[in-house]
Motif scaffolding. Structure first.
Motif, PDB file in Angstrom:
ATOM      1  N   LYS A  25       2.170  11.861   0.508  1.00 10.75           N
ATOM      2  CA  LYS A  25       3.370  12.470   1.103  1.00 10.75           C
ATOM      3  C   LYS A  25       4.174  11.470   1.925  1.00 10.75           C
ATOM      4  O   LYS A  25       5.382  11.583   2.039  1.00 10.75           O
ATOM      5  CB  LYS A  25       2.988  13.636   2.017  1.00 10.75           C
ATOM      6  N   TYR A  26       3.474  10.512   2.516  1.00 11.01           N
ATOM      7  CA  TYR A  26       4.129   9.557   3.411  1.00 11.01           C
ATOM      8  C   TYR A  26       4.378   8.204   2.750  1.00 11.01           C
ATOM      9  O   TYR A  26       4.755   7.243   3.420  1.00 11.01           O
ATOM     10  CB  TYR A  26       3.290   9.397   4.686  1.00 11.01           C
ATOM     11  N   ASN A  27       4.161   8.133   1.448  1.00  9.07           N
ATOM     12  CA  ASN A  27       4.425   6.917   0.679  1.00  9.07           C
ATOM     13  C   ASN A  27       3.697   5.703   1.272  1.00  9.07           C
ATOM     14  O   ASN A  27       4.243   4.617   1.378  1.00  9.07           O
ATOM     15  CB  ASN A  27       5.937   6.653   0.582  1.00  9.07           C
ATOM     16  N   VAL A  28       2.449   5.927   1.673  1.00  7.61           N
ATOM     17  CA  VAL A  28       1.611   4.884   2.244  1.00  7.61           C
ATOM     18  C   VAL A  28       0.640   4.415   1.164  1.00  7.61           C
ATOM     19  O   VAL A  28       0.082   5.226   0.423  1.00  7.61           O
ATOM     20  CB  VAL A  28       0.848   5.417   3.484  1.00  7.61           C
ATOM     21  N   ASN A  29       0.429   3.128   1.067  1.00 11.46           N
ATOM     22  CA  ASN A  29      -0.458   2.562   0.060  1.00 11.46           C
ATOM     23  C   ASN A  29      -1.912   2.608   0.532  1.00 11.46           C
ATOM     24  O   ASN A  29      -2.220   2.251   1.660  1.00 11.46           O
ATOM     25  CB  ASN A  29      -0.077   1.103  -0.227  1.00 11.46           C
ATOM     26  N   ILE A  30      -2.798   3.062  -0.362  1.00 13.85           N
ATOM     27  CA  ILE A  30      -4.231   3.000  -0.097  1.00 13.85           C
ATOM     28  C   ILE A  30      -4.701   1.623  -0.556  1.00 13.85           C
ATOM     29  O   ILE A  30      -4.712   1.328  -1.739  1.00 13.85           O
ATOM     30  CB  ILE A  30      -4.998   4.101  -0.848  1.00 13.85           C
ATOM     31  N   ARG A  31      -5.038   0.786   0.398  1.00 16.14           N
ATOM     32  CA  ARG A  31      -5.482  -0.572   0.077  1.00 16.14           C
ATOM     33  C   ARG A  31      -6.940  -0.583  -0.372  1.00 16.14           C
ATOM     34  O   ARG A  31      -7.346  -1.361  -1.217  1.00 16.14           O
ATOM     35  CB  ARG A  31      -5.299  -1.457   1.302  1.00 16.14           C
ATOM     36  N   SER A  32      -7.732   0.297   0.226  1.00 21.39           N
ATOM     37  CA  SER A  32      -9.154   0.360  -0.081  1.00 21.39           C
ATOM     38  C   SER A  32      -9.649   1.766   0.227  1.00 21.39           C
ATOM     39  O   SER A  32      -9.213   2.379   1.197  1.00 21.39           O
ATOM     40  CB  SER A  32      -9.906  -0.657   0.786  1.00 21.39           C
ATOM     41  N   ILE A  33     -10.545   2.256  -0.614  1.00 18.46           N
ATOM     42  CA  ILE A  33     -11.167   3.551  -0.329  1.00 18.46           C
ATOM     43  C   ILE A  33     -12.599   3.528  -0.849  1.00 18.46           C
ATOM     44  O   ILE A  33     -12.860   3.078  -1.958  1.00 18.46           O
ATOM     45  CB  ILE A  33     -10.356   4.720  -0.933  1.00 18.46           C
TER      46      ILE A  33
END
Length: 159
Positions: A25-33
């Protein structure tokens, strides 16, 4: 700016998808999960590295904290924590370079886990900088394949 969130969640289907939707929703990139069961098989720990503004990360953590599946959340940006990542690297190996490659493994305390006629596979765990360092040193020899686990993290101390 990369920020790290650690969440204890109910170990049930759809948790990861719900969290990813909140992040999207916030257009944030998931760098690692990274996600896995804890000492209690009904609870999972998710460690998420996010690239985004502080305001967006704050909104995301507030939204996630309100989810029914979230047991607790820690924003590890401001707290001391220990983190590790696992990497598997398959490197091309020519006999002329074997000694150099083995010295790199030794310096980074990487363990050989597989060997072929023309390649060698190693594993190593460490923080992001250490993993990046190993990859940088092995790149000139020819990385044939690489897999990173993503970061896992826990707060230091008694908390």
């Amino acid at each position: 700016m990369t920020q790290t969130i650690s969440a204890l969640t109910k170990n049930s289907p759809g948790v990861l998808a719900d969290m990813a939707q909140a992040i999207r929703k916030y257009n944030v990139n998931i760098r690692s999960i990274s996600a896995g069961e804890t000492e209690d098989p009904t609870i999972s720990r998710l460690t998420i590295g996010l690239d985004g503004s502080e305001d967006d990360i704050q909104r995301i953590t507030e939204e996630m904290a309100d989810m029914d599946v979230i047991i607790s959340m820690d924003d590890l940006r401001r707290k001391e924590f220990v983190d590790r990542e696992l990497v598997l690297v398959k490197v091309a190996m020519e006999s002329a370079c074997t000694t150099q490659i083995m010295q790199i493994f030794e310096v980074f305390r990487a363990n050989v886990v597989g060997m072929g006629q023309r390649s060698i596979t190693v594993e190593m765990s460490g923080d992001r900088e250490r993993v990046d360092g190993l990859i940088k040193m092995l790149a000139p020899f020819g990385i044939k394949s690489l897999c990173r686990s993503g970061m896992i993290a826990l707060k230091r101390g008694d908390d």
